[in-house]
Design a protein around this motif. Sequence first.
Motif, PDB file in Angstrom:
ATOM      1  N   VAL A  89       1.049  -1.167  -0.008  1.00  0.00           N
ATOM      2  CA  VAL A  89      -0.071  -0.221   0.024  1.00  0.00           C
ATOM      3  C   VAL A  89       0.930   1.223   0.008  1.00  0.00           C
ATOM      4  CG1 VAL A  89      -2.217   1.081   1.238  1.00  0.00           C
ATOM      5  CG2 VAL A  89      -1.758  -1.388   1.319  1.00  0.00           C
ATOM      6  N   GLU A  90       0.776   1.865  -0.940  1.00  0.00           N
ATOM      7  CA  GLU A  90       1.848   3.056  -1.210  1.00  0.00           C
ATOM      8  C   GLU A  90       1.110   4.173  -1.448  1.00  0.00           C
ATOM      9  OE1 GLU A  90       4.817   2.264  -0.912  1.00  0.00           O
ATOM     10  OE2 GLU A  90       4.912   0.360  -1.165  1.00  0.00           O
ATOM     11  N   TYR A  91       1.877   5.468  -1.310  1.00  0.00           N
ATOM     12  CA  TYR A  91       1.503   6.942  -1.329  1.00  0.00           C
ATOM     13  C   TYR A  91       2.143   7.769  -2.572  1.00  0.00           C
ATOM     14  CZ  TYR A  91       0.657  11.413   0.894  1.00  0.00           C
ATOM     15  OH  TYR A  91       0.241  12.694   0.971  1.00  0.00           O
ATOM     16  N   PHE A  92       1.317   8.334  -3.150  1.00  0.00           N
ATOM     17  CA  PHE A  92       1.894   9.087  -4.391  1.00  0.00           C
ATOM     18  C   PHE A  92       1.074  10.284  -4.556  1.00  0.00           C
ATOM     19  CE2 PHE A  92       2.417  10.299  -8.850  1.00  0.00           C
ATOM     20  CZ  PHE A  92       3.471   9.782  -9.306  1.00  0.00           C
ATOM     21  N   VAL A  93       1.991  11.513  -4.167  1.00  0.00           N
ATOM     22  CA  VAL A  93       1.465  12.815  -4.452  1.00  0.00           C
ATOM     23  C   VAL A  93       2.690  13.716  -4.647  1.00  0.00           C
ATOM     24  CG1 VAL A  93       0.011  12.710  -2.284  1.00  0.00           C
ATOM     25  CG2 VAL A  93       2.193  13.485  -1.763  1.00  0.00           C
ATOM     26  N   ASN A 119      10.388  17.356  -1.252  1.00  0.00           N
ATOM     27  CA  ASN A 119      10.516  16.984  -0.228  1.00  0.00           C
ATOM     28  C   ASN A 119      10.826  15.303  -0.407  1.00  0.00           C
ATOM     29  OD1 ASN A 119       9.710  14.786   1.971  1.00  0.00           O
ATOM     30  ND2 ASN A 119       8.342  16.568   2.594  1.00  0.00           N
ATOM     31  N   GLU A 120      12.255  15.032  -0.124  1.00  0.00           N
ATOM     32  CA  GLU A 120      12.977  13.685  -0.488  1.00  0.00           C
ATOM     33  C   GLU A 120      12.177  12.582   0.001  1.00  0.00           C
ATOM     34  OE1 GLU A 120      16.148  12.690   3.132  1.00  0.00           O
ATOM     35  OE2 GLU A 120      16.999  13.451   1.186  1.00  0.00           O
ATOM     36  N   GLU A 121      11.273  12.842   1.246  1.00  0.00           N
ATOM     37  CA  GLU A 121      10.682  11.488   1.549  1.00  0.00           C
ATOM     38  C   GLU A 121       9.398  11.240   0.661  1.00  0.00           C
ATOM     39  OE1 GLU A 121      10.954   9.283   4.134  1.00  0.00           O
ATOM     40  OE2 GLU A 121      12.909  10.176   4.835  1.00  0.00           O
ATOM     41  N   ILE A 122       8.630  12.201   0.193  1.00  0.00           N
ATOM     42  CA  ILE A 122       7.771  11.992  -0.744  1.00  0.00           C
ATOM     43  C   ILE A 122       8.072  11.170  -2.058  1.00  0.00           C
ATOM     44  CG2 ILE A 122       5.725  13.212  -1.926  1.00  0.00           C
ATOM     45  CD1 ILE A 122       5.398  14.845   0.369  1.00  0.00           C
ATOM     46  N   ASP A 123       9.226  12.034  -2.563  1.00  0.00           N
ATOM     47  CA  ASP A 123      10.187  11.204  -3.749  1.00  0.00           C
ATOM     48  C   ASP A 123      10.421   9.951  -3.641  1.00  0.00           C
ATOM     49  OD1 ASP A 123      10.975  11.526  -6.229  1.00  0.00           O
ATOM     50  OD2 ASP A 123      13.026  12.033  -5.760  1.00  0.00           O
ATOM     51  N   ARG A 124      10.929   9.427  -2.348  1.00  0.00           N
ATOM     52  CA  ARG A 124      11.236   8.291  -2.117  1.00  0.00           C
ATOM     53  C   ARG A 124       9.890   7.622  -2.231  1.00  0.00           C
ATOM     54  NH1 ARG A 124      10.652   4.940   2.346  1.00  0.00           N
ATOM     55  NH2 ARG A 124       9.855   6.564   3.600  1.00  0.00           N
ATOM     56  N   HIS A 127       8.711   6.766  -5.954  1.00  0.00           N
ATOM     57  CA  HIS A 127       9.603   5.600  -6.317  1.00  0.00           C
ATOM     58  C   HIS A 127       9.148   4.122  -5.841  1.00  0.00           C
ATOM     59  CE1 HIS A 127      12.942   7.652  -8.847  1.00  0.00           C
ATOM     60  NE2 HIS A 127      12.790   8.635  -7.961  1.00  0.00           N
ATOM     61  N   ALA A 128       8.975   4.273  -4.652  1.00  0.00           N
ATOM     62  CA  ALA A 128       8.278   3.058  -3.981  1.00  0.00           C
ATOM     63  C   ALA A 128       7.043   2.543  -4.864  1.00  0.00           C
ATOM     64  CB  ALA A 128       7.848   3.222  -2.465  1.00  0.00           C
ATOM     65  N   CYS A 129       6.105   3.635  -5.111  1.00  0.00           N
ATOM     66  CA  CYS A 129       5.173   3.235  -5.896  1.00  0.00           C
ATOM     67  C   CYS A 129       5.311   2.473  -7.340  1.00  0.00           C
ATOM     68  CB  CYS A 129       4.184   4.479  -6.018  1.00  0.00           C
ATOM     69  SG  CYS A 129       3.525   5.049  -4.927  1.00  0.00           S
ATOM     70  N   THR A 130       6.189   3.313  -8.084  1.00  0.00           N
ATOM     71  CA  THR A 130       6.358   2.833  -9.197  1.00  0.00           C
ATOM     72  C   THR A 130       7.265   1.314  -9.251  1.00  0.00           C
ATOM     73  OG1 THR A 130       8.224   3.936  -9.538  1.00  0.00           O
ATOM     74  CG2 THR A 130       6.377   4.946 -10.675  1.00  0.00           C
ATOM     75  N   GLN A 131       7.982   1.203  -8.530  1.00  0.00           N
ATOM     76  CA  GLN A 131       8.782  -0.146  -8.246  1.00  0.00           C
ATOM     77  C   GLN A 131       7.792  -1.101  -7.802  1.00  0.00           C
ATOM     78  OE1 GLN A 131      12.449   0.538  -5.906  1.00  0.00           O
ATOM     79  NE2 GLN A 131      12.715   2.525  -6.925  1.00  0.00           N
ATOM     80  N   ALA A 132       6.764  -0.972  -6.943  1.00  0.00           N
ATOM     81  CA  ALA A 132       5.964  -1.862  -6.522  1.00  0.00           C
ATOM     82  C   ALA A 132       5.190  -2.533  -7.655  1.00  0.00           C
ATOM     83  CB  ALA A 132       5.052  -1.198  -5.252  1.00  0.00           C
ATOM     84  N   LEU A 133       4.580  -1.327  -8.303  1.00  0.00           N
ATOM     85  CA  LEU A 133       3.901  -1.784  -9.682  1.00  0.00           C
ATOM     86  C   LEU A 133       4.595  -2.600 -10.720  1.00  0.00           C
ATOM     87  CD1 LEU A 133       2.156   1.705 -10.318  1.00  0.00           C
ATOM     88  CD2 LEU A 133       0.822  -0.672  -9.656  1.00  0.00           C
ATOM     89  N   LEU A 134       5.975  -2.387 -10.653  1.00  0.00           N
ATOM     90  CA  LEU A 134       6.698  -3.331 -11.551  1.00  0.00           C
ATOM     91  C   LEU A 134       7.176  -4.613 -11.108  1.00  0.00           C
ATOM     92  CD1 LEU A 134       8.979  -0.297 -13.418  1.00  0.00           C
ATOM     93  CD2 LEU A 134       7.001  -1.649 -14.179  1.00  0.00           C
ATOM     94  N   THR A 135       6.862  -4.689  -9.696  1.00  0.00           N
ATOM     95  CA  THR A 135       7.420  -5.877  -9.299  1.00  0.00           C
ATOM     96  C   THR A 135       6.630  -6.905  -8.451  1.00  0.00           C
ATOM     97  OG1 THR A 135       8.080  -4.730  -7.119  1.00  0.00           O
ATOM     98  CG2 THR A 135       9.753  -4.995  -8.814  1.00  0.00           C
ATOM     99  N   ARG A 136       5.267  -6.605  -8.410  1.00  0.00           N
ATOM    100  CA  ARG A 136       4.321  -7.231  -7.602  1.00  0.00           C
ATOM    101  C   ARG A 136       3.009  -6.760  -8.081  1.00  0.00           C
ATOM    102  NH1 ARG A 136       5.347  -6.236  -1.551  1.00  0.00           N
ATOM    103  NH2 ARG A 136       3.261  -7.410  -1.214  1.00  0.00           N
ATOM    104  N   VAL A 208      16.524   4.949  -4.029  1.00  0.00           N
ATOM    105  CA  VAL A 208      15.758   5.907  -3.852  1.00  0.00           C
ATOM    106  C   VAL A 208      14.393   5.626  -3.374  1.00  0.00           C
ATOM    107  CG1 VAL A 208      16.688   7.412  -5.971  1.00  0.00           C
ATOM    108  CG2 VAL A 208      15.020   5.473  -6.388  1.00  0.00           C
ATOM    109  N   ASN A 209      13.940   4.296  -3.130  1.00  0.00           N
ATOM    110  CA  ASN A 209      12.940   3.917  -2.572  1.00  0.00           C
ATOM    111  C   ASN A 209      12.730   3.496  -0.879  1.00  0.00           C
ATOM    112  OD1 ASN A 209      14.441   1.423  -3.301  1.00  0.00           O
ATOM    113  ND2 ASN A 209      12.345   0.210  -2.839  1.00  0.00           N
ATOM    114  N   GLU A 210      13.909   3.559  -0.527  1.00  0.00           N
ATOM    115  CA  GLU A 210      14.045   3.132   1.012  1.00  0.00           C
ATOM    116  C   GLU A 210      15.043   3.557   1.650  1.00  0.00           C
ATOM    117  OE1 GLU A 210      13.882  -1.000   2.225  1.00  0.00           O
ATOM    118  OE2 GLU A 210      14.700  -1.660   0.185  1.00  0.00           O
TER     119      GLU A 210
END
Length: 672
Positions: A89-93, A119-124, A127-136, A208-210
């Motif tokens: 469950v990820e957050y994209f804004v 905001n580097e945390e939101i940027d991270r 990236h977690a969103c796009t990586q999740a979509l490509l891996t699961r 970049v994602n964690e």
Amino acid sequence: MIKFTMKFKIHSKYKPQGDQPKAINELVLGINKDLKKQTLLGVTGSGKTFTVANVIEKIQKPTLVISHNKTLAAQLCNEFREFFPENAVEYFVSYYDYYQPESYLPSSDTYIEKEAQINEEIDRLRHACTQALLTRKDVIIVASVSCIYGLGSPKEYAKVIFNLKKGDNIQRTELTKKLIDMQFERTTSDLVLGTFRLRGQTLEIMPVNEKVIYRLSISDKIDLIEKQDYLKKNIIEELEEINLFPAKHYVVADVDQKAIIKNIRKELEERLKLFKKENKVLEYERLKRRTNYDLEMIENIGYCQGIENYSRHFDGRNPGEPPYTLLDYFKESASDFLTIIDESHVTLPQVRGMYFGDKSRKTSLIEHGFRLPSAFDNRPLKYEEFDEIIQKVIYVSATPGLEELKESKSIVEQIVRPTGLVDPEVIIQPIINNQIEDLFKRIKDQIEKKERTLVTTLTKRMAEDLTAYLEKKGIKVKYLHSDVKTLERVETITELRKGEIDVIVGVNLLREGLDIPEVSLVAVLDADKEGFLRNETSLIQTIGRAARNVNGRVILYADEITKSIERAVKETDRRRKIQIAYNKEHGITPKTIEKSIKNILEEFGLKTKGNKKNIKDILAMDLKGDNRPIKEIIKDKKEKMREAANNLEFELALILREEIKQLEKNARKNNN
């Protein structure tokens, strides 16, 4: 790439109740019948998020949830994370803390350069969103309308993924070159997101994602891969392999770069010819200088500021073609995904309006030589393009707009609350009888019953004046409006819930999202002044603020029964009848919602008492009596900042970050 697959599974002590089971079944049936659009008309407090979670569990599809602001998106994301702890469950804004877009005002010949604080945390998290979509496959992403803005090609992004295995034969120089090509930056100081550091045979990378560090020992091959805590520096685990994703969403393979630059130069030549023909000397020189500088940066380091304005060339799109967005990552992930549009009566107009505002700003920049015409294609999606991509849609709102109702093939009502609570009684009180004096008497009655009150006014000035008047009368009251800082708003709401104050006066209570069980009276002053905050939708939503208390009542102060008041009261009465009949049939006695009172400021050791806005003052209060070494305090603050960011409490993380900066500054002074 092989995708990790896990089924969506809800973890909750609650079972669907009230209208929830019926709503879940009807929505799932509509999806199975291949209905593109449905509306969930759910009243305030009916558990719409839980209903949506159950639909996701039943249909097992990747899901995009779109909300109309960052704060509500964060709340939704946290709710879905509680329901689906085993799933992604990820957050994209938008990743900007502050954003001033590039623009040009011809009337005053003023060029405003793009100014942004990322905001580097939101940027991270993006990236977690796009990586999740490509891996699961088991992915829920809660997004703001930034999901319809350009993001770079998912295919190009996936091409650059770098797989490293223990035992791989690779030279350190080859590895560092590959990381630089992926937009990672080399550093000799502390690692931050998207950087790497080489020390002898040891390569350290922070993705970049964690916020972790991958530590690689390399001779003529990769001898060891370790995952390390970035703060404590302890080893979390030893790994056999890792996948590194690009540090930026706009990436392009080396083989295409020359062709891309050639295309941009060709467009530049054509545009310069036009300016020369029209004798636009200033525009000619301006465009030539700027574009050549950008191209030089791309050739040398593969990136430039404002590179997104050339995205059409990077993506290989034709003029006018829509940009790649987060929705394309969903399409790349699964042929079929679900879209939930939360508070659709607000969110849909936002989606519809984004393209036109962007086009107006870009037209001025392009006509005056600040950008190439291809910058037009770095844009949000048009509504028609957005509508074409989304496949199965559920609009969610207590007051859906005409568009949703017209387009939906199925309208599913969720009127009955699991708690048995009914919509509040609505009383219309004439203004002519002095609404302020009447309000004061009702507030006094509320205080005697130890219940709370919300009052909504038309203007900020009136909210402040009414607060001052009630204070003089001995009422414990505070006002809320857009000028009040986020942290102070949180504290004021907590004070109301605890009974430290009895009344909140606000302009737009809908903006605050004040669903507080202790509130049993909502008063709407000047309810007959038709407008944005006194139309049918706003009135129904405002009435809903009193729907979490068994004694809920709403006073509309009005001398005239406007069409909006008439329709809002009629709809509220309709819902009350359905709810009362259901309770009678099932022998349900309504109970006020029980909700624990948590002050998230206190949980993170923050205080704003006395309206102290200076970080030094807040820090001084926070550290009072703390005798630990300053290094230990900084370490503790960093842990709290990371926890706040992981819980999507970005305002708290920001304050903690400023505290850490101040502490580090103090430490440097003491050392000198």
